[in-house]
Design a protein around this motif. Sequence first.
Motif, PDB file in Angstrom:
ATOM      1  N   ILE A 126      48.623 -79.961 -86.738  1.00 33.15           N
ATOM      2  CA  ILE A 126      48.958 -79.780 -88.155  1.00 33.15           C
ATOM      3  C   ILE A 126      47.955 -80.520 -89.035  1.00 33.15           C
ATOM      4  CG2 ILE A 126      50.656 -80.401 -89.929  1.00 33.15           C
ATOM      5  CD1 ILE A 126      52.843 -79.673 -87.894  1.00 33.15           C
ATOM      6  N   ARG A 127      47.564 -81.716 -88.626  1.00 33.20           N
ATOM      7  CA  ARG A 127      46.558 -82.474 -89.396  1.00 33.20           C
ATOM      8  C   ARG A 127      45.279 -81.645 -89.538  1.00 33.20           C
ATOM      9  NH1 ARG A 127      45.288 -88.324 -90.373  1.00 33.20           N
ATOM     10  NH2 ARG A 127      43.046 -88.405 -90.725  1.00 33.20           N
ATOM     11  N   HIS A 128      44.857 -81.006 -88.453  1.00 33.51           N
ATOM     12  CA  HIS A 128      43.679 -80.137 -88.508  1.00 33.51           C
ATOM     13  C   HIS A 128      43.897 -78.992 -89.493  1.00 33.51           C
ATOM     14  CE1 HIS A 128      40.678 -77.154 -87.407  1.00 33.51           C
ATOM     15  NE2 HIS A 128      41.676 -76.311 -87.238  1.00 33.51           N
ATOM     16  N   SER A 129      45.061 -78.353 -89.418  1.00 31.61           N
ATOM     17  CA  SER A 129      45.339 -77.212 -90.295  1.00 31.61           C
ATOM     18  C   SER A 129      45.326 -77.616 -91.765  1.00 31.61           C
ATOM     19  CB  SER A 129      46.697 -76.589 -89.948  1.00 31.61           C
ATOM     20  OG  SER A 129      46.625 -75.883 -88.738  1.00 31.61           O
ATOM     21  N   VAL A 130      45.907 -78.775 -92.064  1.00 33.13           N
ATOM     22  CA  VAL A 130      45.931 -79.246 -93.457  1.00 33.13           C
ATOM     23  C   VAL A 130      44.513 -79.502 -93.949  1.00 33.13           C
ATOM     24  CG1 VAL A 130      46.691 -81.093 -94.997  1.00 33.13           C
ATOM     25  CG2 VAL A 130      48.269 -80.181 -93.293  1.00 33.13           C
ATOM     26  N   ALA A 131      43.691 -80.157 -93.122  1.00 37.20           N
ATOM     27  CA  ALA A 131      42.301 -80.436 -93.514  1.00 37.20           C
ATOM     28  C   ALA A 131      41.545 -79.125 -93.750  1.00 37.20           C
ATOM     29  CB  ALA A 131      41.602 -81.264 -92.444  1.00 37.20           C
ATOM     30  N   PHE A 132      41.711 -78.170 -92.834  1.00 39.69           N
ATOM     31  CA  PHE A 132      41.025 -76.888 -92.974  1.00 39.69           C
ATOM     32  C   PHE A 132      41.488 -76.163 -94.238  1.00 39.69           C
ATOM     33  CE2 PHE A 132      40.744 -72.303 -92.346  1.00 39.69           C
ATOM     34  CZ  PHE A 132      39.397 -72.160 -92.028  1.00 39.69           C
ATOM     35  N   ALA A 133      42.808 -76.188 -94.489  1.00 42.94           N
ATOM     36  CA  ALA A 133      43.355 -75.500 -95.664  1.00 42.94           C
ATOM     37  C   ALA A 133      42.817 -76.107 -96.955  1.00 42.94           C
ATOM     38  CB  ALA A 133      44.879 -75.560 -95.641  1.00 42.94           C
ATOM     39  N   ILE A 134      42.670 -77.428 -96.985  1.00 48.18           N
ATOM     40  CA  ILE A 134      42.134 -78.096 -98.182  1.00 48.18           C
ATOM     41  C   ILE A 134      40.699 -77.648 -98.436  1.00 48.18           C
ATOM     42  CG2 ILE A 134      41.344 -80.339 -99.052  1.00 48.18           C
ATOM     43  CD1 ILE A 134      43.948 -81.494 -97.746  1.00 48.18           C
ATOM     44  N   GLU A 194      48.908 -76.160-107.531  1.00 47.27           N
ATOM     45  CA  GLU A 194      48.399 -74.994-106.809  1.00 47.27           C
ATOM     46  C   GLU A 194      47.884 -75.391-105.432  1.00 47.27           C
ATOM     47  OE1 GLU A 194      45.002 -71.463-107.244  1.00 47.27           O
ATOM     48  OE2 GLU A 194      45.155 -73.014-108.777  1.00 47.27           O
ATOM     49  N   MET A 195      47.160 -76.510-105.356  1.00 51.57           N
ATOM     50  CA  MET A 195      46.600 -76.948-104.078  1.00 51.57           C
ATOM     51  C   MET A 195      47.681 -77.318-103.081  1.00 51.57           C
ATOM     52  SD  MET A 195      44.502 -80.297-102.966  1.00 51.57           S
ATOM     53  CE  MET A 195      46.124 -80.988-102.644  1.00 51.57           C
ATOM     54  N   LEU A 196      48.665 -78.095-103.522  1.00 54.31           N
ATOM     55  CA  LEU A 196      49.736 -78.519-102.615  1.00 54.31           C
ATOM     56  C   LEU A 196      50.512 -77.317-102.080  1.00 54.31           C
ATOM     57  CD1 LEU A 196      50.983 -81.675-104.544  1.00 54.31           C
ATOM     58  CD2 LEU A 196      49.942 -81.662-102.266  1.00 54.31           C
ATOM     59  N   LYS A 197      50.810 -76.366-102.938  1.00 50.81           N
ATOM     60  CA  LYS A 197      51.542 -75.179-102.489  1.00 50.81           C
ATOM     61  C   LYS A 197      50.701 -74.338-101.526  1.00 50.81           C
ATOM     62  CE  LYS A 197      54.855 -74.720-106.270  1.00 50.81           C
ATOM     63  NZ  LYS A 197      55.405 -73.897-107.357  1.00 50.81           N
ATOM     64  N   TYR A 198      49.425 -74.250-101.783  1.00 51.07           N
ATOM     65  CA  TYR A 198      48.531 -73.487-100.897  1.00 51.07           C
ATOM     66  C   TYR A 198      48.518 -74.100 -99.497  1.00 51.07           C
ATOM     67  CZ  TYR A 198      44.214 -71.405 -99.067  1.00 51.07           C
ATOM     68  OH  TYR A 198      43.298 -70.742 -98.289  1.00 51.07           O
ATOM     69  N   VAL A 199      48.371 -75.417 -99.440  1.00 48.43           N
ATOM     70  CA  VAL A 199      48.281 -76.112 -98.153  1.00 48.43           C
ATOM     71  C   VAL A 199      49.590 -75.977 -97.373  1.00 48.43           C
ATOM     72  CG1 VAL A 199      48.067 -78.383 -97.062  1.00 48.43           C
ATOM     73  CG2 VAL A 199      46.494 -77.729 -98.899  1.00 48.43           C
ATOM     74  N   ILE A 200      50.718 -76.184 -98.048  1.00 45.44           N
ATOM     75  CA  ILE A 200      52.017 -76.072 -97.388  1.00 45.44           C
ATOM     76  C   ILE A 200      52.222 -74.656 -96.858  1.00 45.44           C
ATOM     77  CG2 ILE A 200      54.511 -76.101 -97.785  1.00 45.44           C
ATOM     78  CD1 ILE A 200      53.989 -78.427 -99.774  1.00 45.44           C
ATOM     79  N   LEU A 207      52.250 -87.027 -93.505  1.00 46.78           N
ATOM     80  CA  LEU A 207      53.604 -87.561 -93.332  1.00 46.78           C
ATOM     81  C   LEU A 207      54.639 -86.563 -93.842  1.00 46.78           C
ATOM     82  CD1 LEU A 207      53.964 -91.324 -94.416  1.00 46.78           C
ATOM     83  CD2 LEU A 207      54.444 -90.328 -92.182  1.00 46.78           C
ATOM     84  N   PHE A 208      54.377 -86.062 -95.035  1.00 49.61           N
ATOM     85  CA  PHE A 208      55.321 -85.136 -95.665  1.00 49.61           C
ATOM     86  C   PHE A 208      55.442 -83.839 -94.872  1.00 49.61           C
ATOM     87  CE2 PHE A 208      56.200 -81.616 -98.572  1.00 49.61           C
ATOM     88  CZ  PHE A 208      57.428 -82.037 -99.083  1.00 49.61           C
ATOM     89  N   VAL A 209      54.324 -83.273 -94.479  1.00 48.27           N
ATOM     90  CA  VAL A 209      54.325 -81.955 -93.833  1.00 48.27           C
ATOM     91  C   VAL A 209      54.890 -82.018 -92.411  1.00 48.27           C
ATOM     92  CG1 VAL A 209      52.840 -80.066 -93.041  1.00 48.27           C
ATOM     93  CG2 VAL A 209      52.439 -81.087 -95.265  1.00 48.27           C
ATOM     94  N   THR A 210      54.700 -83.149 -91.720  1.00 46.67           N
ATOM     95  CA  THR A 210      55.174 -83.253 -90.331  1.00 46.67           C
ATOM     96  C   THR A 210      56.575 -83.836 -90.222  1.00 46.67           C
ATOM     97  OG1 THR A 210      54.192 -85.462 -90.071  1.00 46.67           O
ATOM     98  CG2 THR A 210      52.829 -83.556 -89.443  1.00 46.67           C
ATOM     99  N   GLY A 211      57.039 -84.523 -91.278  1.00 40.70           N
ATOM    100  CA  GLY A 211      58.340 -85.176 -91.201  1.00 40.70           C
ATOM    101  C   GLY A 211      58.311 -86.481 -90.445  1.00 40.70           C
ATOM    102  N   MET A 212      57.121 -86.949 -90.058  1.00 38.39           N
ATOM    103  CA  MET A 212      57.023 -88.252 -89.394  1.00 38.39           C
ATOM    104  C   MET A 212      57.394 -89.342 -90.409  1.00 38.39           C
ATOM    105  SD  MET A 212      56.217 -87.443 -86.310  1.00 38.39           S
ATOM    106  CE  MET A 212      55.585 -88.899 -85.468  1.00 38.39           C
TER     107      MET A 212
END
Length: 478
Positions: A134-142, A262-268, A455-460
């Motif tokens: 997920i960390r990889h996906s978030v970085a790529f999406a950004i 817009e960025m936060l919604k795109y990444v999520i 943290l937010f996206v993974t729920g850790m």
Amino acid sequence: MAKRTKIKALYTSGKINETYTVMGWVRTFRNNQFIALNDGSCLKTLQVVVDFENTDDALLKRITTGAAISATGTLIESQGRGQTIELSATDIEILGDSDPEKYPLQPKRHSLEFLREIAHLRFRTNTFSAVFRIRHSVAFAIHKFFNDKGFVYVHSPIITGSDAEGAGEMFKVTNFDLDSIPKKEDGTIDYSNDFFGKATNLTVSGQLEAELGALALSEVYTFGPTFRAENSNTSRHLAEFWMIEPEVAFADLVDNMDLAEEMLKYVIQYVMENNEEDLEFLETRLLNEEKQKPQNERSPMALREKLEFCLNNDFERLTYTEAIRILQNSKPNKKGKFQFPIDQWGADLQSEHERFLVEKHFKKPVILIDYPKEIKSFYMRLNEDEKTVAAMDVLFPGIGEIIGGSQREERLDVLERRMEEMDIPSEEMQWFLDTRRFGTCKHAGYGLGFERLILFVTGMTNIRDVIPFPRYPGNAEF
């Protein structure tokens, strides 16, 4: 070496009765016959079936938890429960042995605290493989988000002579022999003979340098490591973390808020579309973990519900002054439930206040704007009331502040006055002031703490569990 097929590819496009070679690490080996193999490409393991009657005993003994193997065989439909396909192996090769008496990751549940101590191996667990995919996906999406909008990726320096935050809590960089540091006559350190000829530090932010880029390229962003020498042993602080910092010329505070939302919604959205299996696993894990907690300490929403919540709601926008009024009149404040009571305008909001606004009052993400100038940085644009600055904080459920930003002060005289008020040495910042001397314009930007977002996206629940090798007071292992 035979051509390898990833386990994820077998589950998505593998053809029954075709021959494949897979390589990975043994999770379990049952009855001298069934290997659960994982290669990190996805959460699932592949069952590899061994013809144990025709396999050498010495080889079977080497198929142990943690061993790296290669298996070639025919992909067939599985008759067993828990998997749809399996590999009927005709050839198995041990690529790397693993002593089962010494390998610390046994097929059982390990605590996150224990796994932090063996961070070099925790990638091999389901929890951390899911987190880091997920960390990889978030970085790529950004990167994809900003690239598709025409932003230029700027690499800001890691070693710097300036302090963007004015915090003073910075790691110093030196080439001096620490047992023999040269001093001036007044007893202060003589940096003239140091590597850079001046005092330097590890950066706390790439923002100031990003402003320089924006005032020529219009839209830029940085994405790099930043460092804070704060002695903070908390679940939300790291000494080394990553920041995303866009800067946009010809933009004001409203443009800044629009971009952040817009960025936060795109990444999520990207993560929900591309990491469904990982999110489902982490959601189940969190639900099981929280069964041990009292009801009032559990997450108000399941993980994917929380992500949908942020996608489906327009972020509430209000001023700091309005937020203070709401907090002062809130039940927790009146009944003394806040650890930090809100008794007057000018208070620096804490996580408990931010979460109350998001989770209890508005029940949606919140953007607060127009903070008192005394609690914000020197570069934020002074509002007409001369009491507040055009700052913004984006607040999310379960975590509080996730983004901090502002419209920048583009007026040279006002910026110099603010620097003087806040004891920022202007002689060291002439390069920054030049952007206000030569072709200044309105511009704005923000900083997103990457690990806070993960943290937010993974729920850790601990920030040390969303970065591969956490750095915090007393710890710089690996």
